[in-house]
Design an enzyme around this catalytic site. Sequence first.
Site, PDB file in Angstrom:
ATOM      1  N   GLU A  91       1.000   4.170   7.402  1.00 57.54           N
ATOM      2  CA  GLU A  91      -0.023   3.664   6.494  1.00 57.54           C
ATOM      3  C   GLU A  91      -0.597   4.816   5.659  1.00 57.54           C
ATOM      4  O   GLU A  91      -0.352   5.986   5.959  1.00 57.54           O
ATOM      5  CB  GLU A  91      -1.138   3.000   7.332  1.00 57.54           C
ATOM      6  CG  GLU A  91      -0.667   1.822   8.179  1.00 57.54           C
ATOM      7  CD  GLU A  91      -0.394   0.546   7.369  1.00 57.54           C
ATOM      8  OE1 GLU A  91       0.018   0.641   6.192  1.00 57.54           O
ATOM      9  OE2 GLU A  91      -0.591  -0.541   7.930  1.00 57.54           O
TER      10      GLU A  91
ATOM     11  N   ASP B  49       0.824  -1.214   0.000  1.00 63.78           N
ATOM     12  CA  ASP B  49       0.000   0.000   0.000  1.00 63.78           C
ATOM     13  C   ASP B  49       0.863   1.272   0.000  1.00 63.78           C
ATOM     14  O   ASP B  49       0.366   2.368   0.221  1.00 63.78           O
ATOM     15  CB  ASP B  49      -0.949   0.009   1.218  1.00 63.78           C
ATOM     16  CG  ASP B  49      -0.193  -0.056   2.546  1.00 63.78           C
ATOM     17  OD1 ASP B  49       1.064  -0.080   2.529  1.00 63.78           O
ATOM     18  OD2 ASP B  49      -0.860  -0.071   3.605  1.00 63.78           O
TER      19      ASP B  49
END
Length: 261
Positions: free
Chosen positions: A147, A140
């Site tokens: 994140e 990702d």
Amino acid sequence: MRVIIQSDPSTVGIWTARHIAEAIRMAASQNKPFILGLATGSTPIPTYAELVRMHKEEGLSFAHVTTFNMDEYVGLPQEHPESYHSFMWKNLFSHIDIPHGNVNILNGNANDLLQECANYERLIAAAGGIDLFLGGIGVDGHLAFNEPFSSLSSRTRVMNLTIDTRIVNSRFFDGDINAVPKQALTVGVATVCDARQVVLLATGYAKATALKHTVEGEVSHVWTASALQMHPDAIIVCDEPASDNLKVSTYKYFKEIETER
Ligand code: PGA
């Protein structure tokens, strides 16, 4: 940004270990240790194997190296085989001559996690900042455990792991996503980008989309590794499969420019 495209994970590891070894040999001294940021995960394993080989066969010393790891799970005992403490001792520290006290890894079991994170930033600053931060990249696009939608000016803190990351990491926990901790302590994007040099590794086709966004996309908190575009000395070392989604012109540019160096 430099992008070094190697054939496979093994040659990525050899290139990176030699690069790190050269930096250590040039800069480390008793008065001023070399400050090395380190990552865990599958990707840096060939690099660590080559560093260990260089230590055993070529006399590469880590006596004047201080390390700071990127991250650690919250609530996983340090002696758990999948803690990043265990990973680092198993894959690198047990096999080299680094003094125990020179190793810094966040304590995911600290009573006060916020204090632990603040202390870590202070320790890095007190060491004079990180000379070279070795990192990996998530599918990702995460850099350390930053994140998607992490602030690009973030500092060391507690992070909730995304389901995607926990699914990917469940391969280390017998495929059981429920065994993967839900939180981690991680250095921030800005902590990584403060390093004088950042070396980011990407191997395998699973990283091809993230690498495309990191190299060719906009600087964006959606793909936090893209912050490296703003870094004055960032090097991406990838293998052919990870480079698969780069434009042909991007691929050729970096291949040619690195051949000419
Ligand atoms: P990996 O992890 O090296 O195991 O693919 C990299 C990361 O999640 O940053």
